[in-house]
Design a protein around this motif. Structure first.
Motif, PDB file in Angstrom:
ATOM      1  N   CYS A 186      -0.414  -6.474 -10.699  1.00  0.00           N
ATOM      2  CA  CYS A 186      -0.101  -5.048 -10.859  1.00  0.00           C
ATOM      3  C   CYS A 186      -0.890  -4.480 -12.027  1.00  0.00           C
ATOM      4  N   THR A 187      -1.492  -3.303 -11.798  1.00  0.00           N
ATOM      5  CA  THR A 187      -2.205  -2.605 -12.871  1.00  0.00           C
ATOM      6  C   THR A 187      -1.757  -1.155 -13.008  1.00  0.00           C
ATOM      7  N   HIS A 188      -0.892  -0.702 -12.123  1.00  0.00           N
ATOM      8  CA  HIS A 188      -0.431   0.685 -12.117  1.00  0.00           C
ATOM      9  C   HIS A 188       0.463   0.932 -13.339  1.00  0.00           C
ATOM     10  N   PRO A 189       0.066   1.835 -14.257  1.00  0.00           N
ATOM     11  CA  PRO A 189       0.798   2.010 -15.520  1.00  0.00           C
ATOM     12  C   PRO A 189       2.283   2.343 -15.343  1.00  0.00           C
ATOM     13  N   GLU A 248       3.236   4.389  -0.776  1.00  0.00           N
ATOM     14  CA  GLU A 248       4.515   4.630  -1.432  1.00  0.00           C
ATOM     15  C   GLU A 248       5.518   3.564  -1.027  1.00  0.00           C
ATOM     16  N   GLU A 259       0.954   3.763  -4.729  1.00  0.00           N
ATOM     17  CA  GLU A 259       0.924   5.078  -5.358  1.00  0.00           C
ATOM     18  C   GLU A 259       2.269   5.440  -5.958  1.00  0.00           C
ATOM     19  N   ARG A 287      -1.673  -3.451  -6.568  1.00  0.00           N
ATOM     20  CA  ARG A 287      -2.751  -2.597  -7.092  1.00  0.00           C
ATOM     21  C   ARG A 287      -3.027  -1.379  -6.228  1.00  0.00           C
ATOM     22  N   ARG A 288      -2.605  -1.381  -4.975  1.00  0.00           N
ATOM     23  CA  ARG A 288      -2.920  -0.268  -4.081  1.00  0.00           C
ATOM     24  C   ARG A 288      -1.716   0.632  -3.803  1.00  0.00           C
ATOM     25  N   THR A 328       4.252   1.685 -12.769  1.00  0.00           N
ATOM     26  CA  THR A 328       4.944   0.533 -12.193  1.00  0.00           C
ATOM     27  C   THR A 328       5.116  -0.550 -13.251  1.00  0.00           C
ATOM     28  N   HIS A 346       0.830  -1.205   0.000  1.00  0.00           N
ATOM     29  CA  HIS A 346       0.000   0.000   0.000  1.00  0.00           C
ATOM     30  C   HIS A 346       0.863   1.254   0.000  1.00  0.00           C
TER      31      HIS A 346
END
Length: 126
Positions: free
Chosen positions: A88-91, A28, A60, A57-58, A93, A26
């Motif tokens: 992972c879905t954070h673009p 940073e 930042e 996914r959570r 990352t 979660h």
């Protein structure tokens, strides 16, 4: 796999799902977060035949400290005959994982269910 409860951390939540230990990162994930997460991650990856999912996914923010956590966890899990999968879905990352080549060793999945439907430990090569 016997393990104690996860230490309190604003960067880590742990639960069991379909026989896997799921570690949700979660916020940073920087050097301070890595110092909090690393001991628990080392503990769960030391168990023989551990089945682990790291869920990003959570998050930042994710820097090289997070990459080191993933690479070390993957190696430890495989060394002990375990499985490690990544969600992972954070673009940004995903881009870092791809640029560094880590996505070939630990392919990211878009959902927890997609990661859990993988039959073997991820063991790609560079």
């Amino acid at each position: 796999m016997q393990q104690g409860p996860a230490p309190f951390s604003r960067h880590l939540r742990v639960h069991r799902h379909r026989g896997h230990t799921v570690l949700e990162f979660h916020g940073e994930i920087d050097i301070a977060a890595a110092v909090e997460i690393a001991p628990y991650l080392d503990r769960v990856t030391a168990h023989p035949d551990a089945r682990i999912v790291i869920d990003l996914r959570r998050i930042e923010f994710f820097d090289c400290s997070g990459l080191r956590l993933l690479y070390r966890a993957r190696g430890r899990a495989l060394d002990h005959g375990g499985q490690l999968h990544l969600v992972c879905t954070h673009p940004l990352t995903l881009r870092v994982l791809r640029i560094t080549g880590l996505s070939r060793l630990l392919p990211p999945h878009p959902t927890l269910d997609a990661a859990l439907n993988q039959p073997e430990a991820t063991s790609g090569t560079l």
